[in-house]
Scaffold this motif. Structure first.
Motif, PDB file in Angstrom:
ATOM      1  N   SER A  19       0.844  -1.200   0.000  1.00  0.00           N
ATOM      2  CA  SER A  19       0.000   0.000   0.000  1.00  0.00           C
ATOM      3  C   SER A  19       0.872   1.239   0.000  1.00  0.00           C
ATOM      4  O   SER A  19       2.076   1.175   0.283  1.00  0.00           O
ATOM      5  N   GLY A  20       0.259   2.373  -0.336  1.00  0.00           N
ATOM      6  CA  GLY A  20       0.949   3.650  -0.244  1.00  0.00           C
ATOM      7  C   GLY A  20       2.223   3.738  -1.053  1.00  0.00           C
ATOM      8  O   GLY A  20       2.310   3.257  -2.193  1.00  0.00           O
ATOM      9  N   LEU A  21       3.229   4.349  -0.461  1.00  0.00           N
ATOM     10  CA  LEU A  21       4.510   4.548  -1.146  1.00  0.00           C
ATOM     11  C   LEU A  21       5.174   3.232  -1.494  1.00  0.00           C
ATOM     12  O   LEU A  21       5.760   3.085  -2.575  1.00  0.00           O
ATOM     13  N   GLY A  22       5.104   2.264  -0.595  1.00  0.00           N
ATOM     14  CA  GLY A  22       5.734   0.976  -0.864  1.00  0.00           C
ATOM     15  C   GLY A  22       5.185   0.316  -2.111  1.00  0.00           C
ATOM     16  O   GLY A  22       5.939  -0.188  -2.949  1.00  0.00           O
ATOM     17  N   LEU A  23       3.865   0.318  -2.253  1.00  0.00           N
ATOM     18  CA  LEU A  23       3.241  -0.251  -3.440  1.00  0.00           C
ATOM     19  C   LEU A  23       3.650   0.520  -4.687  1.00  0.00           C
ATOM     20  O   LEU A  23       3.943  -0.090  -5.736  1.00  0.00           O
ATOM     21  N   ALA A  24       3.684   1.836  -4.589  1.00  0.00           N
ATOM     22  CA  ALA A  24       4.090   2.648  -5.738  1.00  0.00           C
ATOM     23  C   ALA A  24       5.524   2.338  -6.149  1.00  0.00           C
ATOM     24  O   ALA A  24       5.840   2.284  -7.349  1.00  0.00           O
ATOM     25  N   LEU A  25       6.398   2.116  -5.184  1.00  0.00           N
ATOM     26  CA  LEU A  25       7.791   1.767  -5.494  1.00  0.00           C
ATOM     27  C   LEU A  25       7.884   0.389  -6.150  1.00  0.00           C
ATOM     28  O   LEU A  25       8.627   0.205  -7.116  1.00  0.00           O
ATOM     29  N   VAL A  26       7.147  -0.573  -5.612  1.00  0.00           N
ATOM     30  CA  VAL A  26       7.164  -1.912  -6.202  1.00  0.00           C
ATOM     31  C   VAL A  26       6.694  -1.853  -7.648  1.00  0.00           C
ATOM     32  O   VAL A  26       7.324  -2.426  -8.551  1.00  0.00           O
ATOM     33  N   ARG A  27       5.610  -1.146  -7.898  1.00  0.00           N
ATOM     34  CA  ARG A  27       5.087  -1.032  -9.262  1.00  0.00           C
ATOM     35  C   ARG A  27       6.092  -0.354 -10.189  1.00  0.00           C
ATOM     36  O   ARG A  27       6.336  -0.813 -11.308  1.00  0.00           O
ATOM     37  N   ALA A  28       6.678   0.758  -9.728  1.00  0.00           N
ATOM     38  CA  ALA A  28       7.590   1.520 -10.577  1.00  0.00           C
ATOM     39  C   ALA A  28       8.860   0.736 -10.879  1.00  0.00           C
ATOM     40  O   ALA A  28       9.330   0.716 -12.025  1.00  0.00           O
ATOM     41  N   LEU A  29       9.424   0.098  -9.877  1.00  0.00           N
ATOM     42  CA  LEU A  29      10.658  -0.666 -10.072  1.00  0.00           C
ATOM     43  C   LEU A  29      10.424  -1.865 -10.988  1.00  0.00           C
ATOM     44  O   LEU A  29      11.213  -2.137 -11.899  1.00  0.00           O
ATOM     45  N   ALA A  30       9.318  -2.585 -10.756  1.00  0.00           N
ATOM     46  CA  ALA A  30       9.013  -3.747 -11.587  1.00  0.00           C
ATOM     47  C   ALA A  30       8.735  -3.334 -13.018  1.00  0.00           C
ATOM     48  O   ALA A  30       9.163  -4.006 -13.974  1.00  0.00           O
ATOM     49  N   LYS A  31       8.033  -2.219 -13.195  1.00  0.00           N
ATOM     50  CA  LYS A  31       7.715  -1.744 -14.539  1.00  0.00           C
ATOM     51  C   LYS A  31       8.970  -1.405 -15.322  1.00  0.00           C
ATOM     52  O   LYS A  31       9.030  -1.581 -16.543  1.00  0.00           O
ATOM     53  N   ARG A  32       9.996  -0.937 -14.629  1.00  0.00           N
ATOM     54  CA  ARG A  32      11.250  -0.573 -15.288  1.00  0.00           C
ATOM     55  C   ARG A  32      12.195  -1.755 -15.451  1.00  0.00           C
ATOM     56  O   ARG A  32      13.331  -1.587 -15.890  1.00  0.00           O
ATOM     57  N   GLY A  33      11.739  -2.940 -15.073  1.00  0.00           N
ATOM     58  CA  GLY A  33      12.517  -4.134 -15.356  1.00  0.00           C
ATOM     59  C   GLY A  33      13.352  -4.662 -14.221  1.00  0.00           C
ATOM     60  O   GLY A  33      14.088  -5.641 -14.389  1.00  0.00           O
TER      61      GLY A  33
END
Length: 239
Positions: A19-33
């Motif tokens: 949730s929150g920032l942690g979820l946003a980081l997981v999504r962003a990092l995974a999206k960038r490979g």
């Protein structure tokens, strides 16, 4: 470490990743490979985010000493090492927020366990993997998510603020001690965000005036490219 669209090869772990920032980081990092592992306490939420992002979900509580060893083993065993650790999981302590005179000792202990002792234990458990990464010429980084409450005294934020102040200073000391090992330590304050934690703390807040977690995540990922061994980045000025 590249902070552009291609983060392939980066091995990252994020606590509080559902949730929150942690979820946003997981999504962003995974999206960038990047190869991403994340930790959270609720199995259903971990499984949901894992399916959504393709990241490795680990069920665990960083505030519990008995969970740390298993969390660290799963991170390094599945990622084959570690380049980036983001200690993001946080606890407010008392909810609703309370004056220190009205804060129970157990509530202060909970905030310290999650916000300070947990990051210390997990970083210590993963420090060998991070130094190994640095020896291989990779950019090994630990990011500790802090808050403006770490430097400003706000009534009602005592447990949270005290724990974040200790985390910020711990980060600075570890940055000094780990410099020769090649591991960078960053204390980052993402500012006021529209997250479940902020809603718990300030339920009357105007959500439209708050920063989106995705925006803060982009700032943090961008900060990793700064060629500085020590960095204390403040993106906002309130808790």
């Amino acid at each position: 470490m590249s902070v552009h669209s291609d983060l392939k090869g980066l091995r990252a772990a994020v606590t509080g990743g559902t949730s929150g920032l942690g979820l946003a980081l997981v999504r962003a990092l995974a999206k960038r490979g990047a190869q991403v592992a994340f930790v959270a306490r609720t199995r259903e939420a971990v499984e949901r985010v894992s399916v959504e992002t393709g990241a490795l979900g680990i069920v665990g509580d960083v505030g519990r000493k008995t969970d740390i060893h298993a969390i660290a083993l799963q991170i390094t065993g599945n990622l084959g090492g570690l380049d980036l650790l983001v200690n993001n999981a946080s606890s407010l302590g008392p909810v609703p927020l309370a004056l220190l005179a009205d804060t129970q000792c157990e509530e202060l202990e909970e905030a310290l366990a999650t916000n300070l002792v947990g990051p210390f234990r997990l970083t210590k458990a993963l420090f060998g993997a991070l130094t190994a990464s640095a020896r291989q010429g990779r950019d090994a980084v630990v990011v500790n998510i802090t808050s403006d409450t770490a430097v400003n005294a706000y009534a009602g934020w005592g447990a949270y603020g005290a724990s974040k102040a200790a985390l910020q200073h711990l980060t600075a000391i570890w940055a000094e001690e780990a410099r020769e090992e090649g591991v960078r330590f960053l204390a980052i304050d993402p500012g006021d965000m529209d997250t479940p934690l902020h809603a718990q703390a300030v339920p009357e807040a105007d959500r439209s005036a708050l920063k989106r977690p995705e925006e803060a995540a982009a700032h943090i990922i961008g900060a990793l490219g700064l060629d500085q061994p020590r960095l204390a980045l403040t993106l906002e000025t309130r808790p």
